[in-house]
Design a protein around this motif. Structure first.
Motif, short mmCIF file in Angstrom:
data_model
loop_
_atom_site.label_atom_id
_atom_site.label_comp_id
_atom_site.label_asym_id
_atom_site.label_seq_id
_atom_site.Cartn_x
_atom_site.Cartn_y
_atom_site.Cartn_z
N HIS A 38 3.31 8.35 10.31
CA HIS A 38 2.78 8.15 8.95
C HIS A 38 2.85 9.45 8.15
O HIS A 38 3.31 9.46 7.00
CB HIS A 38 1.33 7.66 9.08
N TRP A 60 4.78 4.79 4.69
CA TRP A 60 3.74 5.17 3.73
C TRP A 60 2.55 4.21 3.76
O TRP A 60 1.47 4.57 3.26
CB TRP A 60 4.31 5.18 2.31
N GLU A 61 2.74 3.04 4.31
CA GLU A 61 1.67 2.04 4.24
C GLU A 61 0.44 2.44 5.06
O GLU A 61 0.50 3.35 5.90
CB GLU A 61 2.20 0.68 4.71
N ASP A 62 -0.65 1.73 4.83
CA ASP A 62 -1.89 2.02 5.56
C ASP A 62 -1.64 2.03 7.06
O ASP A 62 -0.95 1.14 7.59
CB ASP A 62 -2.95 0.95 5.25
N THR A 84 -1.06 -1.12 9.60
CA THR A 84 -0.22 -2.20 9.07
C THR A 84 0.85 -2.59 10.10
O THR A 84 1.14 -3.77 10.29
CB THR A 84 0.44 -1.77 7.76
N THR A 138 0.81 -1.23 0.00
CA THR A 138 0.00 0.00 0.00
C THR A 138 0.84 1.27 0.00
O THR A 138 0.29 2.37 0.00
CB THR A 138 -0.94 0.03 1.23
N SER A 139 2.16 1.14 0.01
CA SER A 139 2.99 2.33 0.21
C SER A 139 2.92 3.33 -0.95
O SER A 139 2.64 4.52 -0.74
CB SER A 139 4.44 1.93 0.49
N ASN A 194 -0.51 5.10 -1.47
CA ASN A 194 -0.72 6.12 -0.45
C ASN A 194 0.13 7.36 -0.71
O ASN A 194 -0.32 8.49 -0.51
CB ASN A 194 -0.42 5.56 0.93
#
Length: 225
Positions: free
Chosen positions: A207, A193-195, A198, A47-48, A51
């Motif tokens: 984040h 960067w991920e959700d 996570t 997801t990085s 996002n």
């Protein structure tokens, strides 16, 4: 003709304009994740990049395609992406053709971000030597413009995840004064960067800091001479 007629006509025109569908502009470009050989997990951090793309489009006003691309090192398509991201934990192997094409890409104006996802360092350094035998990674000073784009990072890279108790470092490959590759080490920027959720230890502030630094990377890649 009575003024009320003009007022009614204007109101009708505004309502029709508001109701008319707006066709979004086609994306200006896409950014890509690098698919390399050697068996390492080049596909890490699902997801990085989506996002980061979303954040850049909102915070910077860019028009990056919402879906990341995937590009192989020896592909001619590599030359079409202004920003390429590379990550993973394990082994990396560049063939001679890979190294030639990556060098061609970087000398032609491309930009590579390498993000050590813990364990990449001992593999990526000798492989990048195949690409630029004449260059060594150098640590960029905190005054470097990459830390001072829209968002200010006077102490350099934010620390996202802890591994060996080392400080985060930003290294670069500089070809004739131009930064062609930025290497984030002991940072785990892409993880940030991920959700959210996570990694349970990550906070909204962590984040946001990671996304802001990522936005600086994209801005720098697009605007440097």
């Amino acid at each position: 003709m009575p003024k009320s007629f003009f007022a009614l006509a204007l109101l009708l025109l505004l309502s029709l304009t508001a109701a008319a569908p707006v066709t979004p502009a086609a994306p200006s470009f896409r950014i890509a994740k690098l698919h390399y050989g050697g068996g390492g997990d080049w596909y890490a951090n699902k997801t990085s990049l989506p996002n980061l793309i979303r954040f850049c489009n909102q915070a910077l006003g860019t028009n990056i395609g919402p879906d990341e691309a995937t590009v192989e090192l020896d592909s001619p398509e590599l030359l079409t992406y202004p920003f390429v991201h590379m990550t993973g934990h394990g082994n990396v192997t560049f063939s001679d053709a890979d190294a030639r094409n990556l060098r061609r890409y970087l000398l032609g104006g491309g930009f590579l971000h390498i993000d050590d996802n813990y364990g990449l360092d001992k593999f990526i350094r000798p492989e990048m030597k195949k690409v630029f035998p004449e260059l060594d990674f150098v640590e960029l000073p905190f005054t470097h413009p990459i830390y001072h784009q829209k968002f200010q990072f006077p102490r350099g890279l934010p620390k996202i995840h802890e591994h060996d108790g080392k400080r985060p470092q930003g290294f670069g490959l500089l070809y004739k004064g131009r930064l062609v590759c930025f290497y984030s080490f002991e940072c785990d920027l892409g993880n940030g960067w991920e959700d959210l959720g996570t990694y349970p230890e990550d906070t909204p502030a962590t984040h946001e800091a990671a996304l802001k630094m990522g936005a600086n990377l994209v801005t720098y890649a697009l605007t440097q001479d």
